[in-house]
Design a protein around this motif. Structure first.
Motif, PDB file in Angstrom:
ATOM      1  N   LEU A  80       0.828  -1.207   0.000  1.00 54.91           N
ATOM      2  CA  LEU A  80       0.000   0.000   0.000  1.00 54.91           C
ATOM      3  C   LEU A  80       0.861   1.255   0.000  1.00 54.91           C
ATOM      4  N   ARG A  81       2.156   1.051  -0.127  1.00 55.06           N
ATOM      5  CA  ARG A  81       3.122   2.152  -0.078  1.00 55.06           C
ATOM      6  C   ARG A  81       2.920   2.998   1.179  1.00 55.06           C
ATOM      7  N   LEU A  82       2.841   2.314   2.293  1.00 55.63           N
ATOM      8  CA  LEU A  82       2.621   2.997   3.562  1.00 55.63           C
ATOM      9  C   LEU A  82       3.890   3.062   4.407  1.00 55.63           C
ATOM     10  N   LEU A  83       5.006   2.663   3.844  1.00 53.82           N
ATOM     11  CA  LEU A  83       6.261   2.752   4.605  1.00 53.82           C
ATOM     12  C   LEU A  83       6.709   4.204   4.654  1.00 53.82           C
ATOM     13  N   PRO A  84       7.404   4.607   5.724  1.00 59.40           N
ATOM     14  CA  PRO A  84       7.853   6.000   5.818  1.00 59.40           C
ATOM     15  C   PRO A  84       8.750   6.353   4.624  1.00 59.40           C
ATOM     16  N   PRO A  85       8.339   7.309   3.765  1.00 58.42           N
ATOM     17  CA  PRO A  85       9.086   7.578   2.535  1.00 58.42           C
ATOM     18  C   PRO A  85      10.497   8.114   2.784  1.00 58.42           C
ATOM     19  N   GLN A  86      10.718   8.775   3.928  1.00 60.84           N
ATOM     20  CA  GLN A  86      12.047   9.335   4.172  1.00 60.84           C
ATOM     21  C   GLN A  86      13.086   8.241   4.355  1.00 60.84           C
ATOM     22  N   SER A  87      12.691   7.132   5.009  1.00 59.20           N
ATOM     23  CA  SER A  87      13.717   6.157   5.353  1.00 59.20           C
ATOM     24  C   SER A  87      13.614   4.848   4.574  1.00 59.20           C
ATOM     25  N   ALA A  88      12.438   4.521   4.046  1.00 58.30           N
ATOM     26  CA  ALA A  88      12.291   3.206   3.417  1.00 58.30           C
ATOM     27  C   ALA A  88      12.720   3.226   1.953  1.00 58.30           C
ATOM     28  N   ARG A  89      13.463   2.200   1.555  1.00 57.08           N
ATOM     29  CA  ARG A  89      13.823   2.024   0.150  1.00 57.08           C
ATOM     30  C   ARG A  89      13.130   0.770  -0.359  1.00 57.08           C
ATOM     31  N   ILE A  90      12.391   0.938  -1.459  1.00 60.27           N
ATOM     32  CA  ILE A  90      11.698  -0.208  -2.039  1.00 60.27           C
ATOM     33  C   ILE A  90      12.326  -0.539  -3.384  1.00 60.27           C
ATOM     34  N   GLN A  91      12.736  -1.778  -3.556  1.00 57.05           N
ATOM     35  CA  GLN A  91      13.212  -2.231  -4.857  1.00 57.05           C
ATOM     36  C   GLN A  91      12.336  -3.378  -5.316  1.00 57.05           C
ATOM     37  N   GLY A  92      12.151  -3.494  -6.633  1.00 59.19           N
ATOM     38  CA  GLY A  92      11.340  -4.581  -7.154  1.00 59.19           C
ATOM     39  C   GLY A  92      10.002  -4.074  -7.632  1.00 59.19           C
ATOM     40  N   ASP A  93       9.170  -4.999  -8.085  1.00 64.31           N
ATOM     41  CA  ASP A  93       7.882  -4.621  -8.666  1.00 64.31           C
ATOM     42  C   ASP A  93       6.731  -5.157  -7.834  1.00 64.31           C
ATOM     43  N   ILE A  94       5.671  -4.347  -7.758  1.00 60.60           N
ATOM     44  CA  ILE A  94       4.439  -4.778  -7.109  1.00 60.60           C
ATOM     45  C   ILE A  94       3.346  -4.619  -8.153  1.00 60.60           C
ATOM     46  N   LEU A  95       3.064  -5.686  -8.886  1.00 60.50           N
ATOM     47  CA  LEU A  95       2.096  -5.569  -9.973  1.00 60.50           C
ATOM     48  C   LEU A  95       0.709  -5.911  -9.455  1.00 60.50           C
ATOM     49  N   PHE A  96      -0.164  -4.913  -9.490  1.00 60.58           N
ATOM     50  CA  PHE A  96      -1.532  -5.123  -9.030  1.00 60.58           C
ATOM     51  C   PHE A  96      -2.441  -4.934 -10.235  1.00 60.58           C
ATOM     52  N   ASN A  97      -3.092  -6.008 -10.669  1.00 56.24           N
ATOM     53  CA  ASN A  97      -3.866  -5.963 -11.905  1.00 56.24           C
ATOM     54  C   ASN A  97      -3.035  -5.375 -13.045  1.00 56.24           C
ATOM     55  N   GLY A  98      -1.781  -5.692 -13.060  1.00 52.19           N
ATOM     56  CA  GLY A  98      -0.915  -5.225 -14.136  1.00 52.19           C
ATOM     57  C   GLY A  98      -0.256  -3.874 -13.903  1.00 52.19           C
ATOM     58  N   THR A  99      -0.737  -3.097 -12.921  1.00 53.06           N
ATOM     59  CA  THR A  99      -0.131  -1.786 -12.658  1.00 53.06           C
ATOM     60  C   THR A  99       0.985  -1.926 -11.621  1.00 53.06           C
ATOM     61  N   ASN A 100       2.108  -1.299 -11.881  1.00 50.45           N
ATOM     62  CA  ASN A 100       3.195  -1.396 -10.911  1.00 50.45           C
ATOM     63  C   ASN A 100       3.034  -0.354  -9.801  1.00 50.45           C
ATOM     64  N   LEU A 101       2.614  -0.836  -8.643  1.00 53.61           N
ATOM     65  CA  LEU A 101       2.366   0.084  -7.531  1.00 53.61           C
ATOM     66  C   LEU A 101       3.655   0.688  -6.995  1.00 53.61           C
ATOM     67  N   ALA A 102       4.771   0.012  -7.240  1.00 55.80           N
ATOM     68  CA  ALA A 102       6.040   0.508  -6.699  1.00 55.80           C
ATOM     69  C   ALA A 102       6.418   1.851  -7.312  1.00 55.80           C
ATOM     70  N   THR A 103       5.922   2.120  -8.519  1.00 56.91           N
ATOM     71  CA  THR A 103       6.315   3.364  -9.184  1.00 56.91           C
ATOM     72  C   THR A 103       5.130   4.297  -9.435  1.00 56.91           C
ATOM     73  N   LEU A 104       3.961   3.947  -8.908  1.00 54.54           N
ATOM     74  CA  LEU A 104       2.765   4.765  -9.140  1.00 54.54           C
ATOM     75  C   LEU A 104       2.902   6.131  -8.459  1.00 54.54           C
ATOM     76  N   SER A 105       2.329   7.150  -9.082  1.00 56.77           N
ATOM     77  CA  SER A 105       2.411   8.477  -8.472  1.00 56.77           C
ATOM     78  C   SER A 105       1.624   8.483  -7.161  1.00 56.77           C
ATOM     79  N   PRO A 106       2.039   9.330  -6.217  1.00 58.69           N
ATOM     80  CA  PRO A 106       1.335   9.370  -4.930  1.00 58.69           C
ATOM     81  C   PRO A 106      -0.164   9.627  -5.097  1.00 58.69           C
ATOM     82  N   ARG A 107      -0.521  10.452  -6.089  1.00 58.22           N
ATOM     83  CA  ARG A 107      -1.930  10.768  -6.264  1.00 58.22           C
ATOM     84  C   ARG A 107      -2.718   9.532  -6.715  1.00 58.22           C
ATOM     85  N   ARG A 108      -2.170   8.820  -7.692  1.00 65.74           N
ATOM     86  CA  ARG A 108      -2.876   7.628  -8.158  1.00 65.74           C
ATOM     87  C   ARG A 108      -2.837   6.530  -7.099  1.00 65.74           C
TER      88      ARG A 108
END
Ligand SMILES: Nc1ncnc2c1ncn2[C@@H]1O[C@H](COP(=O)(O)OP(=O)(O)OP(=O)(O)O)[C@@H](O)[C@H]1O
Ligand SMILES: Nc1ncnc2c1ncn2[C@@H]1O[C@H](COP(=O)(O)OP(=O)(O)OP(=O)(O)O)[C@@H](O)[C@H]1O
Ligand code: SF4
Ligand code: SF4
Ligand SMILES: [Mg+2]
Ligand SMILES: [Mg+2]
Lengths: 353, 327
Positions: A80-108
């Motif tokens: 859900l991209r709920l990790l603290p953005p200042q300190s957490a580093r996420i690598q890899g893909d999170i494909l949800f219904n084909g959309t990569n949540l790891a790189t989705l804009s905060p608004r979407r």
């Protein structure tokens, strides 16, 4: 008995009668690929998880178990991209219904969070806002995604509270979190998470604070919701009984890695990874009353000093030369994988004597 | 400390939420006393009252014969040190701005025990015994997992080595292997120092494993109290029977039998509990008499008490529906 929350979301047509997961192969709802998480700390990067891979089919219920501190909650939060953005580093893909949540804009991402994927937390008190009534908070969770009036929001909140088995929901609706018992608060959280009918629910120890009769109601509720509407479930828990009764598959994590992925009945009977086996053998029911409880000797290595090769090596009774090689997940039979090169030959005890 | 007596009737909250509505029992020195029961039945409230964090609004709690409420402030502070609680919510007792080690040694510091270095040593030692590496010591609570925080809370109380520890749902957030380690540690300390535990939990397999006696609560009252093995193997109260039947078992589906007794209806509100027997609105064995008469809290077998009109030494009264189906 409590039924399923029956408030259809006005703007989305529901897929009726999801086929049983596993019967017909279908594109996964969620595909996590090589997900590695780390935290920036005062002493440099602290690696937490490494190359976590799994998929969840629509309507599937997956139990996520493992060592305390192995990274279950952070994995759930990362979806859900709920990790603290200042300190957490996420690598890899999170494909949800084909959309990569790891790189989705905060608004979407905000449109996905709560609506498509919802999460129930381990600690209900910290997730609920002490200054708003529970009714307001549930109603708000709905009104973020659906433009309904306050009055309708309140009605839906009351209905949702009733569905999770809270007595006198009209009154409870106007109460504040501190006025509820631990169990009631967790039910409020569940009502809040389910109100938008998400496609994926990440439940992080949702029944840990509940008595077994309420727990049974909640797990029945989650299961019937998942069966009827096709909501998939990731159930993080330490209660292997709950996994047995609620889930179709069990993923075991150890020291930041997935070490086993298997259908629940199979893994309970015959685990393939020595850590899973050790976990199942630690169940209190298998030790003598008032006697010493079985546990896995030794400690998990610290994240900064992970050994090369198998991370369970220092605690494994089956260790041999070769275990210091890096251990990929290997397929043992269709739908069963384990991170242990000896898995095909080892015969390990499970939860059944 | 010999016989710690706790008599505990009624705490009426602000709008008379009858969280604890007349309980009467004693916890013996050196025993492990298990408490199981419905969510919201008042277990946490009871636990807080047992360690004098909440004054009883009626009735008394005696610690080893003394009434802590009657002590002067400084005597009370000294007294309280020996009666500690580990909370259900791991965040409740941790200051988010304090490092783990500072939180762990804080109680020792407040009590003025030892010097800085010895407190630190003791803190690290206990952290290690609950399975947290020394490197966790310098972190902050938000940098720990739920189970790790819970272990910090356990360590915090264990450094004090009190006489009585109330454990409110402290191992549910731990994996079964670490849970085993922590429970073994509790048992070791009990053997070594004669600690008394009041163990509140929803996990029946844990409570039946570690307890000497088990009490069952429902809506602010005790339903049953007896030796752990008897309560779990041969429950006498219909509520206990239903509770035990709902325990999830970690067995593959072909080995599971559905023996769950489903409790119909909603949990009544503690503001207006049902007349007569509180469990009657959901009891599968209910009779007309149950609405009119509060069941006595009586000994059915030596050391085994129950609050149900119809329970006998042989077991709970029969399930009405089952009886009907049979005839
Ligand atoms: N913000 C953070 N900064 C640094 N480390 C963190 C942070 N959040 C979590 N961690 C560390 O990441 C690891 C994984 O934490 P996580 O909460 O995912 O564990 P978990 O598997 O859910 O454990 P539990 O079963 O105890 O809840 C832990 O070792 C924890 O100490
Ligand atoms: N400060 C308060 N104000 C009003 N009511 C309260 C307060 N604290 C607790 N209660 C009520 O008292 C009852 C007992 O609560 P308590 O937390 O002791 O239950 P519990 O048995 O510990 O439940 P759980 O197993 O869910 O933790 C509940 O109905 C709760 O709503
Ligand atoms: S790879 Fe070796 S050490 Fe690791 S789990 Fe398998 S047998 Fe044990
Ligand atoms: S007194 Fe009546 S209602 Fe209460 S437990 Fe016994 S049979 Fe059930
Ligand atoms: Mg967690
Ligand atoms: Mg409680």
């Amino acid at each position: 008995m409590t039924g399923v929350i029956d408030i259809s979301a006005p703007t989305s047509a529901r897929v009726a009668g999801m086929p049983d997961a596993g019967v017909s192969p279908q594109p996964p709802l969620l595909e996590v690929r090589d997900l590695s998480l780390s935290f920036a700390t005062a002493r440099g990067a602290l690696p937490i998880t490494r190359n976590v891979n799994f998929t969840i089919a629509p309507g599937e219920r997956v139990g996520l178990v493992g060592e305390s501190g192995c990274g279950k909650t952070v994995t759930g939060l990362s979806l859900l991209r709920l990790l603290p953005p200042q300190s957490a580093r996420i690598q890899g893909d999170i494909l949800f219904n084909g959309t990569n949540l790891a790189t989705l804009s905060p608004r979407r991402m905000r449109a996905v969070r709560g609506r498509e994927i919802a999460m129930i937390f381990q600690e209900p008190m910290s997730a609920l806002d002490p200054v708003f009534t529970v009714g307001d908070q549930i109603s708000e969770a709905y009104r973020i995604h659906f433009p309904v009036s306050r009055a309708e929001g309140r009605e839906r909140a009351i209905a949702a509270l009733r569905e999770v088995g809270i007595p006198a929901p009209e009154r409870r609706c106007d109460e504040y979190p501190h006025q509820l018992s631990g169990g009631m608060r967790q039910r409020v959280m569940i009502a809040m998470a389910l109100i938008c009918k998400p496609k994926l629910l990440v439940a992080d120890e949702p029944t840990t604070a509940l008595d077994v009769t309420v727990q049974a109601q909640i797990t029945d509720l989650l299961r019937s919701l998942s069966e009827r509407t096709g909501t998939a479930l990731i159930f993080i828990t330490h209660d292997l009984g709950v996994v047995a009764e609620t889930c179709t598959r069990m993923i075991t994590m150890y020291a930041g890695e997935v070490v086993e992925d298997a259908p629940v009945d199979d893994v309970l009977t015959r685990p393939r990874h020595p850590y899973t086996s050790g976990l199942l053998r630690s169940l209190p029911g298998l030790s003598k009353r008032r006697g010493v409880l079985t546990s896995i000797p030794g400690r998990v290595p610290s994240p900064n000093a992970m050994p090369a090769g198998c991370r369970f090596r220092s605690r494994c009774t089956h260790v041999v030369a070769g275990c210091e090689q890096s251990q990929p997940m290997i397929e043992i039979e269709s739908g069963r994988t384990a991170r242990c090169w000896r898995a095909p030959e080892l015969v390990l005890p499970g939860a059944v004597n | 400390m010999r016989d710690l007596r706790i008599l505990f009737p009624t705490r009426d909250g602000r709008d008379t939420v009858k969280a604890i509505d007349g309980m009467d029992f004693e916890v013996c020195a050196g025993e492990t006393f298990g408490i199981i029961g419905e969510s919201g039945s008042g277990k946490t409230t009871l636990g807080r009252a047992l360690v004098s964090l909440l004054p009883p609004s009626h009735g008394k709690i005696l610690h080893d014969g003394t009434d802590p409420a009657a002590l002067g402030i400084s005597a009370f502070r000294k007294h309280r040190r020996d009666y500690q609680i580990i909370f259900q919510d791991p965040n409740a007792a941790l200051n988010p701005r304090m490092t783990i080690i500072d939180s762990v040694v804080e109680p020792l510091e407040i009590m003025g025990e030892g010097d800085h270095a010895s407190r630190h040593r003791r803190g690290i030692e206990v952290l290690e015994r609950v399975g947290l590496a020394a490197e966790a010591a310098d972190r902050y609570p938000h940098q720990l997992s739920g189970g790790q925080k819970q272990r910090v809370n356990i360590a915090r109380v264990l450094t004090l080595r009190p006489k009585v520890i109330v454990c409110d749902e402290v191992v549910a957030a731990l994996d079964v292997s670490i849970r085993g380690d922590v429970l073994n540690l509790f048992a070791d300390l009990q053997r070594e120092f004669g600690l008394t535990y009041v163990f509140i939990t929803h996990d029946i397999s844990v409570v039946s494993h570690i307890s000497d006696r088990i009490a069952v609560t429902y809506l602010g009252k005790l339903m049953e109290l007896g030796p752990a093995e008897d309560v779990v193997e041969h429950p006498l109260h219909p509520y206990t029977r239903a509770l035990l039947s709902a325990e999830p078992v970690p067995l593959p589906s072909h080995l599971r039998v559905d023996r769950r007794i489903i409790l119909e209806g909603e949990i009544p509100s503690p503001v207006a509990p049902p007349s007569g027997c509180r469990f009657r609105t959901r009891c599968p064995s209910v009779q007309p008499r149950c609405a009119n008469e509060v069941p006595a809290w009586r000994d059915v077998k030596p050391g085994h008490r129950v609050a149900c009109h119809f329970a006998t030494a042989d077991g709970p009264p029969p399930d009405n529906q089952k009886a009907q189906r049979a005839s």
